[in-house]
Motif scaffolding. Structure first.
Motif, PDB file in Angstrom:
ATOM      1  N   ASP A 415       1.550  11.975 -21.267  1.00  0.00           N
ATOM      2  CA  ASP A 415       0.514  12.044 -21.028  1.00  0.00           C
ATOM      3  C   ASP A 415       0.602  12.097 -19.400  1.00  0.00           C
ATOM      4  OD1 ASP A 415      -2.033  12.880 -22.244  1.00  0.00           O
ATOM      5  OD2 ASP A 415      -2.512  11.723 -20.567  1.00  0.00           O
ATOM      6  N   PRO A 416      -0.354  13.737 -18.952  1.00  0.00           N
ATOM      7  CA  PRO A 416      -0.431  13.631 -17.699  1.00  0.00           C
ATOM      8  C   PRO A 416      -1.709  12.575 -17.342  1.00  0.00           C
ATOM      9  CG  PRO A 416      -0.802  15.814 -18.764  1.00  0.00           C
ATOM     10  CD  PRO A 416      -0.620  14.784 -19.904  1.00  0.00           C
ATOM     11  N   ILE A 417      -2.675  12.285 -18.501  1.00  0.00           N
ATOM     12  CA  ILE A 417      -3.955  11.616 -17.940  1.00  0.00           C
ATOM     13  C   ILE A 417      -3.337   9.963 -17.448  1.00  0.00           C
ATOM     14  CG2 ILE A 417      -5.779  10.484 -17.786  1.00  0.00           C
ATOM     15  CD1 ILE A 417      -6.764  12.744 -19.640  1.00  0.00           C
ATOM     16  N   GLU A 418      -2.472   9.669 -18.290  1.00  0.00           N
ATOM     17  CA  GLU A 418      -1.535   8.099 -18.428  1.00  0.00           C
ATOM     18  C   GLU A 418      -0.343   8.100 -17.455  1.00  0.00           C
ATOM     19  OE1 GLU A 418      -2.364   5.611 -20.128  1.00  0.00           O
ATOM     20  OE2 GLU A 418      -3.867   6.979 -20.013  1.00  0.00           O
ATOM     21  N   LEU A 419       0.167   9.026 -16.369  1.00  0.00           N
ATOM     22  CA  LEU A 419       0.915   9.554 -15.305  1.00  0.00           C
ATOM     23  C   LEU A 419       0.878   9.019 -13.995  1.00  0.00           C
ATOM     24  CD1 LEU A 419       3.808  10.150 -13.990  1.00  0.00           C
ATOM     25  CD2 LEU A 419       3.259  12.418 -13.642  1.00  0.00           C
ATOM     26  N   ARG A 420      -1.031  10.270 -13.886  1.00  0.00           N
ATOM     27  CA  ARG A 420      -2.176   9.921 -13.285  1.00  0.00           C
ATOM     28  C   ARG A 420      -2.391   8.484 -12.863  1.00  0.00           C
ATOM     29  NH1 ARG A 420      -2.019  14.627 -14.129  1.00  0.00           N
ATOM     30  NH2 ARG A 420      -2.024  16.268 -12.626  1.00  0.00           N
ATOM     31  N   LEU A 421      -2.831   7.907 -13.729  1.00  0.00           N
ATOM     32  CA  LEU A 421      -3.010   6.329 -13.597  1.00  0.00           C
ATOM     33  C   LEU A 421      -1.995   5.393 -13.462  1.00  0.00           C
ATOM     34  CD1 LEU A 421      -5.937   6.373 -16.601  1.00  0.00           C
ATOM     35  CD2 LEU A 421      -6.250   6.954 -13.892  1.00  0.00           C
ATOM     36  N   LYS A 422      -1.053   5.600 -14.135  1.00  0.00           N
ATOM     37  CA  LYS A 422       0.096   4.618 -13.607  1.00  0.00           C
ATOM     38  C   LYS A 422       0.404   4.467 -12.322  1.00  0.00           C
ATOM     39  CE  LYS A 422       4.046   3.519 -15.221  1.00  0.00           C
ATOM     40  NZ  LYS A 422       4.251   2.213 -15.839  1.00  0.00           N
ATOM     41  N   ASN A 423      -0.166   5.301 -11.546  1.00  0.00           N
ATOM     42  CA  ASN A 423       0.192   5.995 -10.222  1.00  0.00           C
ATOM     43  C   ASN A 423      -0.784   5.560  -9.333  1.00  0.00           C
ATOM     44  OD1 ASN A 423       3.735   6.346  -9.532  1.00  0.00           O
ATOM     45  ND2 ASN A 423       2.633   7.166 -11.526  1.00  0.00           N
ATOM     46  N   GLU A 424      -1.361   4.965  -9.874  1.00  0.00           N
ATOM     47  CA  GLU A 424      -3.044   4.050  -8.741  1.00  0.00           C
ATOM     48  C   GLU A 424      -2.736   3.717  -7.858  1.00  0.00           C
ATOM     49  OE1 GLU A 424      -7.472   4.942  -8.712  1.00  0.00           O
ATOM     50  OE2 GLU A 424      -5.565   7.297  -8.811  1.00  0.00           O
ATOM     51  N   PRO A 425      -3.025   3.686  -6.873  1.00  0.00           N
ATOM     52  CA  PRO A 425      -2.957   2.803  -5.875  1.00  0.00           C
ATOM     53  C   PRO A 425      -3.864   1.088  -5.540  1.00  0.00           C
ATOM     54  CG  PRO A 425      -3.944   4.525  -4.664  1.00  0.00           C
ATOM     55  CD  PRO A 425      -3.433   4.783  -6.429  1.00  0.00           C
ATOM     56  N   GLU A 426      -3.198   0.756  -4.833  1.00  0.00           N
ATOM     57  CA  GLU A 426      -3.815  -0.598  -5.202  1.00  0.00           C
ATOM     58  C   GLU A 426      -4.235  -0.705  -3.243  1.00  0.00           C
ATOM     59  OE1 GLU A 426      -1.471  -3.996  -5.688  1.00  0.00           O
ATOM     60  OE2 GLU A 426      -0.488  -3.489  -7.520  1.00  0.00           O
ATOM     61  N   LYS A 427      -3.707   0.648  -2.606  1.00  0.00           N
ATOM     62  CA  LYS A 427      -4.514   0.010  -1.309  1.00  0.00           C
ATOM     63  C   LYS A 427      -4.325   1.809  -0.618  1.00  0.00           C
ATOM     64  CE  LYS A 427      -1.209  -2.334   1.235  1.00  0.00           C
ATOM     65  NZ  LYS A 427      -0.834  -3.490   2.393  1.00  0.00           N
ATOM     66  N   ASP A 428      -5.391   1.950   0.134  1.00  0.00           N
ATOM     67  CA  ASP A 428      -4.377   3.764   0.839  1.00  0.00           C
ATOM     68  C   ASP A 428      -2.995   3.495   0.931  1.00  0.00           C
ATOM     69  OD1 ASP A 428      -3.869   5.293   3.385  1.00  0.00           O
ATOM     70  OD2 ASP A 428      -6.183   6.060   2.027  1.00  0.00           O
ATOM     71  N   PRO A 429      -2.277   4.484   0.467  1.00  0.00           N
ATOM     72  CA  PRO A 429      -0.768   4.983   0.877  1.00  0.00           C
ATOM     73  C   PRO A 429      -0.459   4.096   2.635  1.00  0.00           C
ATOM     74  CG  PRO A 429      -1.420   5.618  -0.868  1.00  0.00           C
ATOM     75  CD  PRO A 429      -2.461   5.137   0.046  1.00  0.00           C
ATOM     76  N   THR A 430      -1.455   5.909   3.119  1.00  0.00           N
ATOM     77  CA  THR A 430      -0.372   6.046   4.452  1.00  0.00           C
ATOM     78  C   THR A 430      -1.206   4.589   5.106  1.00  0.00           C
ATOM     79  OG1 THR A 430      -1.955   7.549   4.314  1.00  0.00           O
ATOM     80  CG2 THR A 430       0.090   8.091   3.677  1.00  0.00           C
ATOM     81  N   GLN A 431      -2.549   4.089   5.282  1.00  0.00           N
ATOM     82  CA  GLN A 431      -3.146   3.162   6.220  1.00  0.00           C
ATOM     83  C   GLN A 431      -3.282   1.768   6.469  1.00  0.00           C
ATOM     84  OE1 GLN A 431      -7.009   5.922   5.350  1.00  0.00           O
ATOM     85  NE2 GLN A 431      -7.387   6.272   8.020  1.00  0.00           N
ATOM     86  N   GLY A 432      -3.109   1.225   4.906  1.00  0.00           N
ATOM     87  CA  GLY A 432      -3.089   0.445   4.237  1.00  0.00           C
ATOM     88  C   GLY A 432      -4.387  -0.665   3.942  1.00  0.00           C
ATOM     89  N   LEU A 433      -5.710   0.611   4.121  1.00  0.00           N
ATOM     90  CA  LEU A 433      -6.438  -0.123   4.071  1.00  0.00           C
ATOM     91  C   LEU A 433      -7.967  -0.187   2.541  1.00  0.00           C
ATOM     92  CD1 LEU A 433      -8.861   2.319   6.749  1.00  0.00           C
ATOM     93  CD2 LEU A 433      -8.101  -0.104   7.068  1.00  0.00           C
ATOM     94  N   PRO A 434      -7.828  -1.178   2.949  1.00  0.00           N
ATOM     95  CA  PRO A 434      -8.274  -1.812   1.165  1.00  0.00           C
ATOM     96  C   PRO A 434      -9.056  -0.140   0.533  1.00  0.00           C
ATOM     97  CG  PRO A 434      -9.986  -2.712   2.419  1.00  0.00           C
ATOM     98  CD  PRO A 434      -8.617  -2.344   3.150  1.00  0.00           C
TER      99      PRO A 434
END
Length: 783
Positions: A415-434
């Motif tokens: 499901d397209p929504i589940e794919l997106r939510l599965k890849n929710e980042p815990e912090k900013d991927p490029t800055q490393g900031l919360p």
């Protein structure tokens, strides 16, 4: 060093100045909306109330004067003459017939224009506003097809238009770069945005992509787009000695005044720009050549001038969004976890401005891939300088990224929504900031339930109603939070309980004056009708532009700073005879037209009483908020989950959008009525981007071939479906008033949601915008 190189250097220095003092400010030092601000501990009910726009009655009654409606004694009318080659020089201008035409007051070309300095380009100085850095009518050079090369002044608009049609020009054309595809083959170079390279690299993304279990890769193409605000770009102005008074259609009044002063070699206070009402801007209503032309001609002729660009003139004179060609490659494991995210490509700009289309901006923060490669390359064309257009970067970048995510979901059988939510980042991927606040999952879950996503059949072409194939699609939208510096505000409180806010900001139909009146009334504990909000005048304090969805936060921060300063002044005036005696500013709150103690609310004194005992008619303060360093500590973005239901006719190929829902995560919603209007307006622009908008350029000569609303199509009422909007309304604890921007988020993700819905309906994946019926008809949908 060239003018452009110098501009780039200054832009980089400016941004480093804005971003370079992270340790100087604790992230919660100014107590924004999510923190317990004692001055507004008692809620008065203004924030969150769906208040109608205060400017509405004036506009309905025809009493709101726009730039082209200010009368001036002895005023004449202007018509602009445009070049018809893309590059070269003017050999001869024959303007004798124009000068002899009825009513003509002046014909101005490079041969008789006053001496002017180059225009400071937007972002090269905190106050610069120029759309391009070229000197206006200072030489015989032509830089793009449609460049203004003359202006006629006459007693009536009809006489001016007729006279400019009589001008004849002989050119010496030079070889011009006007074909995007051809110029790309010669090579591109690294693009920069706001002084920084548009490049991010985490790990070895290409290798991870090659080794991924499941992968998709495609090229996505978006065309040039032109600005089409309903109010044409216009200016009415006059000189008084060496002082210039300008009524403009403007979203950066203070910047425009400073820039015009630089062009005409004046002191900043010799130029006053006002813009009380603007009929749409979207990034286009800054300083272009037409305001400079009007001011130069007015000075030369010694009369006030009104210049209103025709619709064609807007296309020739005012920049828009540049074309892009984007590669997105996604690699994932069988569970859907992204192992590689590659988003690269090329865009076009000019040699006389510094604005490439930064389409990787949304990709920097949306998904938590293990490896990433993001890059924008640029080529230079001989064309009008492109500029900011609603959600620059995000509008077209989310189209490519979010269609690719849909393709990956299909490859995974997920499901397209589940794919997106599965890849929710815990912090900013490029800055490393919360993240300061991130409620993407809630936005998707709420939106899916309301839209009826569970009824979607994932199989393409599975649903048909008569001649219509029906499909659903979704996409993520995102837009960064900004708050530009320089946001001084003046706050005056009178003995009769009236508050006046003065700040040089803008009302372009988004409800600025209304929302800030609500904010001020809430903080002071006053009714809304006791607050007057003055704006749209360069003589007022502040340097806040209407752009980047940041004006509400910037003004709010300024009002908060001024309010705190005001409370301190009131406590000084109250003195030892007041019930408030001995209390400090952080020990009082505002309510019922006065101040009270936080611990003992019976210790109360009204503003009128305080000022009366001090024998003052009013108290006035001016203050600036802290520098915008919150983004040095937190990754701050508005987010959206976009849902579309599309229908495509199997006979004609015509696409129709049947319904649309946007579920938004933008922090606290200060005014649901004006916010909903902004959300829907952004979605409508996104529908135009997806289905119809395209600036058609002749690659042989660089001429825009569809400079009118009859040939450049934008959505009209019959193109717009029912648009439902919902929001999380969860305050961002690190933004002023807890609010992030709502002005641009609606266009982001919309194009991809439409494309994904059309794919679900038809099984045809369109990666080249706009999605017109000819692209859907081949091969036949009916087969």
């Amino acid at each position: 060093m060239s003018i452009l190189d110098e501009a780039k250097t200054r832009a980089q220095g400016l941004m480093q100045g804005l971003m370079g003092k992270a340790v100087a400010l604790a992230p919660d030092s100014w107590v924004p909306g999510g923190h317990p601000d004692p001055l507004i501990r008692r809620q008065h009910g203004h924030i969150g109330k769906p208040v109608s726009r205060l400017d509405g009655p004036l506009k309905v009654a025809g009493q709101a004067r726009f730039a082209a409606e200010f009368p001036m004694d002895g005023m004449v009318y202007a018509a602009v003459f445009y070049s018809t080659i893309a590059k070269g020089r003017i050999v001869e201008i024959d303007a004798e017939a124009a000068r002899a035409a009825p009513g003509v007051v002046l014909v101005m070309t490079h041969e008789n224009a006053p001496k002017l300095k180059p225009t400071p380009i937007f972002l090269t100085d905190p106050k610069a506003a120029g759309g391009d850095g070229l000197p206006v009518l200072q030489d015989d050079r032509v830089h793009w097809n449609g460049q203004p090369i003359g202006v006629v002044l006459a007693r009536t608009q009809e006489e001016a238009d007729h006279a400019q049609s009589l001008i004849r020009v002989r050119y010496q054309a030079e070889e011009a770069a006007t074909d995007f595809d051809q110029v790309k083959q010669a090579g591109a170079r690294q693009a920069q945005f706001m002084g920084q390279p548009l490049h991010n690299e985490i790990g070895k993304a290409e290798q991870a992509f090659a080794e991924a279990e499941v992968k998709v890769e495609a090229t996505y193409v978006t065309p040039r787009h032109n600005h089409n605000p309903i109010e044409l770009h216009a200016v009415t102005l006059a000189w008084d000695g060496d002082s210039l008074r300008v009524h403009d259609a403007q979203q950066v009044v203070a910047h425009a005044a400073w820039t015009l002063a630089k062009v005409f070699d004046l002191k900043e206070d010799q130029v006053v720009v006002t813009s009380p009402f603007v009929g749409g801007g979207f990034g286009s209503k800054t300083l272009w050549q037409h305001q400079i032309l009007a001011a130069a001609a007015a000075r030369l002729a010694g009369v006030p001038v009104r210049l209103v660009l025709s619709r064609e003139g807007v296309y020739r004179t005012v920049g828009g969004r540049s074309m892009t060609e984007q590669r997105v490659a996604l690699g994932a494991d069988r569970s859907g976890k992204l192992k590689a995210l590659i988003h690269t490509g090329v865009t076009a700009k000019t040699s006389h401005n510094i604005m490439p289309e930064p389409f990787i901006l949304p990709t920097r923060s949306v998904y938590g891939a293990e490896t990433m490669l993001l890059d924008v390359q640029q080529v230079e064309l001989d064309m009008i300088g492109n500029t900011f257009m609603r959600a620059p970067g995000e509008a077209v970048g989310t189209f490519a990224l979010e269609v690719a995510m849909d393709e990956l979901a299909e490859a995974l059988g997920m499901d397209p929504i589940e794919l997106r939510l599965k890849n929710e980042p815990e912090k900013d991927p490029t800055q490393g900031l919360p993240f300061s606040s991130r409620e993407v999952e809630k936005a998707f879950r709420d939106g899916a339930e309301r839209f009826g996503w569970s009824r979607r059949d994932p199989r393409p072409r599975a649903r048909q109603e008569g001649e219509w194939l029906i499909g659903m699609g979704c996409a993520t939208g995102t837009c960064p939070y900004y708050r530009m510096p320089g946001g001084a505000a003046r706050l005056t409180l009178t003995r009769d309980g009236q508050a006046i806010v003065d700040v040089a900001v803008h009302e372009m139909g988004m409800g600025t004056a209304t929302v800030q009146t609500q904010v001020t009334a809430e903080r002071l504990g006053l009714p809304m009708d006791a607050v007057r909000f003055n704006y749209g005048d360069s003589t007022l304090p502040g340097l806040i532009m209407a752009g980047g969805s940041q004006q509400t936060a910037a003004i709010g921060a300024s009002v908060i700073a001024a309010h705190r300063t005001l409370v301190g002044e009131l406590l000084k005036l109250a003195g030892n005879d007041s019930p408030l005696a001995g209390l400090k500013a952080d020990e009082v709150a505002c309510r019922d037209g006065g101040l009270c103690g936080l611990e003992d609310e019976t210790r109360f004194e009204s503003y009128a009483s305080i000022l009366g005992r001090a024998q003052r008619k009013s108290v006035c303060v001016e203050a600036e908020p802290p520098q915008p360093m919150e983004t040095m500590h937190w990754s701050m973005h508005s987010h959206a989950a976009m849902f579309c239901e599309a229908a495509v006719n199997v006979v004609t190929g015509e696409p129709r959008i049947r319904r649309f829902l946007g579920s938004f995560d933008c922090g606290r919603i200060l005014n649901p009525k004006t916010a909903a209007s902004q959300f829907r307006g952004g979605v409508i622009m996104g529908l135009g981007l997806a289905l119809m908008e395209e600036t058609q350029v002749d690659p042989r000569n660089g001429r825009i071939m569809n400079p009118s609303l009859s040939e450049y199509h934008v959505p009209v009422h019959m193109d717009v479906p029912d648009i439902d909007v919902i929001w999380t309304d969860i305050p961002d604890p690190h933004a002023p008033m807890g609010a992030r921007g709502v002005g641009e988020i609606g266009i982001t993700g919309t194009g991809a949601a439409v494309a994904n819905a059309i794919y679900n309906a038809t099984g045809r994946r369109i990666r080249d915008l706009p999605i017109t019926l000819d692209k859907l008809l081949v091969p036949s949908l009916g087969s």
